[in-house]
Design a protein around this motif. Structure first.
Motif, PDB file in Angstrom:
ATOM      1  N   ALA A  19       0.815  -1.204   0.000  1.00 11.05           N
ATOM      2  CA  ALA A  19       0.000   0.000   0.000  1.00 11.05           C
ATOM      3  C   ALA A  19       0.852   1.258   0.000  1.00 11.05           C
ATOM      4  CB  ALA A  19      -0.941   0.004   1.203  1.00 11.05           C
ATOM      5  N   SER A  20       1.847   1.323   0.850  1.00 10.27           N
ATOM      6  CA  SER A  20       2.713   2.490   0.919  1.00 10.27           C
ATOM      7  C   SER A  20       3.886   2.385  -0.042  1.00 10.27           C
ATOM      8  CB  SER A  20       3.257   2.655   2.343  1.00 10.27           C
ATOM      9  OG  SER A  20       2.218   2.919   3.229  1.00 10.27           O
ATOM     10  N   ALA A  21       4.405   1.187  -0.193  1.00 10.44           N
ATOM     11  CA  ALA A  21       5.598   0.997  -1.011  1.00 10.44           C
ATOM     12  C   ALA A  21       5.341   1.306  -2.481  1.00 10.44           C
ATOM     13  CB  ALA A  21       6.123  -0.434  -0.852  1.00 10.44           C
ATOM     14  N   ALA A  22       4.114   1.097  -2.936  1.00 11.63           N
ATOM     15  CA  ALA A  22       3.800   1.334  -4.343  1.00 11.63           C
ATOM     16  C   ALA A  22       4.058   2.780  -4.744  1.00 11.63           C
ATOM     17  CB  ALA A  22       2.348   0.965  -4.612  1.00 11.63           C
ATOM     18  N   ASP A  23       3.817   3.708  -3.832  1.00 14.59           N
ATOM     19  CA  ASP A  23       3.985   5.128  -4.129  1.00 14.59           C
ATOM     20  C   ASP A  23       5.256   5.715  -3.545  1.00 14.59           C
ATOM     21  OD1 ASP A  23       1.505   5.112  -5.403  1.00 14.59           O
ATOM     22  OD2 ASP A  23       0.445   5.552  -3.543  1.00 14.59           O
ATOM     23  N   ASN A  24       6.093   4.875  -2.971  1.00 16.83           N
ATOM     24  CA  ASN A  24       7.263   5.369  -2.266  1.00 16.83           C
ATOM     25  C   ASN A  24       8.497   4.552  -2.640  1.00 16.83           C
ATOM     26  OD1 ASN A  24       9.255   5.821  -0.276  1.00 16.83           O
ATOM     27  ND2 ASN A  24       7.698   6.600   1.106  1.00 16.83           N
ATOM     28  N   PRO A  25       9.307   5.067  -3.563  1.00 15.19           N
ATOM     29  CA  PRO A  25      10.471   4.300  -4.015  1.00 15.19           C
ATOM     30  C   PRO A  25      11.454   3.933  -2.899  1.00 15.19           C
ATOM     31  CG  PRO A  25      10.078   6.189  -5.450  1.00 15.19           C
ATOM     32  CD  PRO A  25       9.147   6.319  -4.287  1.00 15.19           C
ATOM     33  N   ALA A  26      11.668   4.830  -1.943  1.00 16.65           N
ATOM     34  CA  ALA A  26      12.612   4.533  -0.855  1.00 16.65           C
ATOM     35  C   ALA A  26      12.091   3.383   0.007  1.00 16.65           C
ATOM     36  CB  ALA A  26      12.855   5.772   0.000  1.00 16.65           C
ATOM     37  N   LEU A  27      10.805   3.413   0.316  1.00 18.97           N
ATOM     38  CA  LEU A  27      10.224   2.330   1.109  1.00 18.97           C
ATOM     39  C   LEU A  27      10.233   1.028   0.326  1.00 18.97           C
ATOM     40  CD1 LEU A  27       8.810   1.321   3.665  1.00 18.97           C
ATOM     41  CD2 LEU A  27       6.637   2.048   2.636  1.00 18.97           C
ATOM     42  N   LYS A  28       9.899   1.084  -0.945  1.00 20.20           N
ATOM     43  CA  LYS A  28       9.902  -0.117  -1.783  1.00 20.20           C
ATOM     44  C   LYS A  28      11.289  -0.737  -1.825  1.00 20.20           C
ATOM     45  CE  LYS A  28       8.639  -1.935  -6.329  1.00 20.20           C
ATOM     46  NZ  LYS A  28       9.222  -3.182  -5.972  1.00 20.20           N
ATOM     47  N   LEU A  38      12.338  -8.094  11.440  1.00 14.34           N
ATOM     48  CA  LEU A  38      12.918  -6.888  12.027  1.00 14.34           C
ATOM     49  C   LEU A  38      13.286  -5.878  10.949  1.00 14.34           C
ATOM     50  CD1 LEU A  38      13.942  -5.260  14.428  1.00 14.34           C
ATOM     51  CD2 LEU A  38      16.100  -6.513  14.262  1.00 14.34           C
ATOM     52  N   ALA A  39      13.848  -6.345   9.849  1.00 15.29           N
ATOM     53  CA  ALA A  39      14.225  -5.433   8.768  1.00 15.29           C
ATOM     54  C   ALA A  39      12.993  -4.772   8.150  1.00 15.29           C
ATOM     55  CB  ALA A  39      15.023  -6.176   7.706  1.00 15.29           C
ATOM     56  N   MET A  40      11.901  -5.532   7.995  1.00 13.61           N
ATOM     57  CA  MET A  40      10.668  -4.967   7.436  1.00 13.61           C
ATOM     58  C   MET A  40      10.069  -3.927   8.387  1.00 13.61           C
ATOM     59  SD  MET A  40       8.764  -8.172   5.614  1.00 13.61           S
ATOM     60  CE  MET A  40       9.517  -9.603   6.389  1.00 13.61           C
ATOM     61  N   VAL A  41      10.059  -4.248   9.667  1.00 10.87           N
ATOM     62  CA  VAL A  41       9.549  -3.304  10.659  1.00 10.87           C
ATOM     63  C   VAL A  41      10.402  -2.037  10.653  1.00 10.87           C
ATOM     64  CG1 VAL A  41       9.203  -2.903  13.131  1.00 10.87           C
ATOM     65  CG2 VAL A  41       8.463  -5.064  12.101  1.00 10.87           C
ATOM     66  N   THR A  42      11.709  -2.202  10.552  1.00 11.39           N
ATOM     67  CA  THR A  42      12.621  -1.059  10.514  1.00 11.39           C
ATOM     68  C   THR A  42      12.318  -0.167   9.309  1.00 11.39           C
ATOM     69  OG1 THR A  42      14.322  -2.287  11.693  1.00 11.39           O
ATOM     70  CG2 THR A  42      15.057  -0.371  10.437  1.00 11.39           C
ATOM     71  N   CYS A  43      12.031  -0.775   8.161  1.00 14.72           N
ATOM     72  CA  CYS A  43      11.653   0.006   6.974  1.00 14.72           C
ATOM     73  C   CYS A  43      10.397   0.823   7.255  1.00 14.72           C
ATOM     74  CB  CYS A  43      11.387  -0.917   5.788  1.00 14.72           C
ATOM     75  SG  CYS A  43      12.824  -1.764   5.110  1.00 14.72           S
ATOM     76  N   ASN A  44       9.391   0.177   7.837  1.00 20.41           N
ATOM     77  CA  ASN A  44       8.136   0.878   8.145  1.00 20.41           C
ATOM     78  C   ASN A  44       8.349   2.002   9.152  1.00 20.41           C
ATOM     79  OD1 ASN A  44       6.434  -0.571   6.434  1.00 20.41           O
ATOM     80  ND2 ASN A  44       5.925  -2.094   7.982  1.00 20.41           N
ATOM     81  N   VAL A  45       9.126   1.741  10.181  1.00 22.07           N
ATOM     82  CA  VAL A  45       9.370   2.746  11.218  1.00 22.07           C
ATOM     83  C   VAL A  45      10.118   3.950  10.643  1.00 22.07           C
ATOM     84  CG1 VAL A  45      10.631   3.201  13.374  1.00 22.07           C
ATOM     85  CG2 VAL A  45       9.238   1.132  13.149  1.00 22.07           C
ATOM     86  N   LYS A  46      11.103   3.674   9.808  1.00 25.37           N
ATOM     87  CA  LYS A  46      11.881   4.758   9.199  1.00 25.37           C
ATOM     88  C   LYS A  46      10.977   5.662   8.344  1.00 25.37           C
ATOM     89  CE  LYS A  46      15.877   5.528   6.215  1.00 25.37           C
ATOM     90  NZ  LYS A  46      16.924   4.898   5.390  1.00 25.37           N
ATOM     91  N   GLU A  47      10.120   5.057   7.543  1.00 24.21           N
ATOM     92  CA  GLU A  47       9.230   5.859   6.699  1.00 24.21           C
ATOM     93  C   GLU A  47       8.134   6.527   7.516  1.00 24.21           C
ATOM     94  OE1 GLU A  47       7.702   7.923   3.551  1.00 24.21           O
ATOM     95  OE2 GLU A  47       9.654   6.946   3.765  1.00 24.21           O
ATOM     96  N   THR A  48       7.719   5.887   8.602  1.00 25.91           N
ATOM     97  CA  THR A  48       6.714   6.508   9.474  1.00 25.91           C
ATOM     98  C   THR A  48       7.249   7.806  10.059  1.00 25.91           C
ATOM     99  OG1 THR A  48       5.669   4.391   9.998  1.00 25.91           O
ATOM    100  CG2 THR A  48       5.306   6.195  11.558  1.00 25.91           C
ATOM    101  N   LYS A  49       8.531   7.841  10.392  1.00 28.44           N
ATOM    102  CA  LYS A  49       9.132   9.083  10.911  1.00 28.44           C
ATOM    103  C   LYS A  49       9.040  10.199   9.876  1.00 28.44           C
ATOM    104  CE  LYS A  49      12.244   6.872  14.176  1.00 28.44           C
ATOM    105  NZ  LYS A  49      13.622   6.549  14.534  1.00 28.44           N
ATOM    106  N   VAL A  50       9.272   9.866   8.618  1.00 29.93           N
ATOM    107  CA  VAL A  50       9.168  10.851   7.539  1.00 29.93           C
ATOM    108  C   VAL A  50       7.723  11.338   7.421  1.00 29.93           C
ATOM    109  CG1 VAL A  50       9.368  11.176   5.033  1.00 29.93           C
ATOM    110  CG2 VAL A  50      11.138   9.904   6.271  1.00 29.93           C
TER     111      VAL A  50
END
Length: 126
Positions: A19-28, A38-50
């Motif tokens: 849902a989010s990764a489709a519109d967000n190249p960095a998250l994808k 843990l790595a997937m959660v870290t990706c989500n947390v990092k983008e959530t901060k943005v």
């Protein structure tokens, strides 16, 4: 039963993760290279901060554009929205009892924060 739970978890991950990764190249890119929960959660947390920083900017702008009772209403709505997001994502993040819940919960927070930021931006226009 375990296979069914795994299949449901994989489906939830696919839905929530794209849902989010489709519109967000960095998250994808981050999610594509994530090999662990843990790595997937870290990706989500990092983008959530943005997205949270975006939400805070949009909230301040929207609040500044309101007057009187509308300002108070927006403050109340935002507080309620935060409570709802947290409760909703806690629910989403506890669906299976497995480790995929961490990814789904953090993805929920990301998606809802991103959506709310857009809603607040739309209150005052571009």
């Amino acid at each position: 039963m375990i296979r069914t739970s795994f299949a449901v978890s994989a489906l939830l991950l696919a839905i929530c993760g794209t849902a989010s990764a489709a519109d967000n190249p960095a998250l994808k890119k981050c999610m594509d290279s994530a090999e662990t929960t843990l790595a997937m959660v870290t990706c989500n947390v990092k983008e959530t901060k943005v997205q949270d920083a975006r939400l805070n900017r949009a909230y301040k702008t929207a609040l500044g554009a309101q007057e009187g009772e509308r300002k108070k209403q927006l403050q109340d709505v935002q507080r309620l929205w935060i409570q709802y997001r947290d409760a909703n994502c806690a629910f989403v993040g506890s669906a299976t009892g497995g480790t995929i819940d961490q990814v789904n919960g953090s993805g929920c927070v990301l998606d809802m924060t991103q959506t709310r930021a857009q809603e607040l931006e739309d209150l005052v226009g571009p």
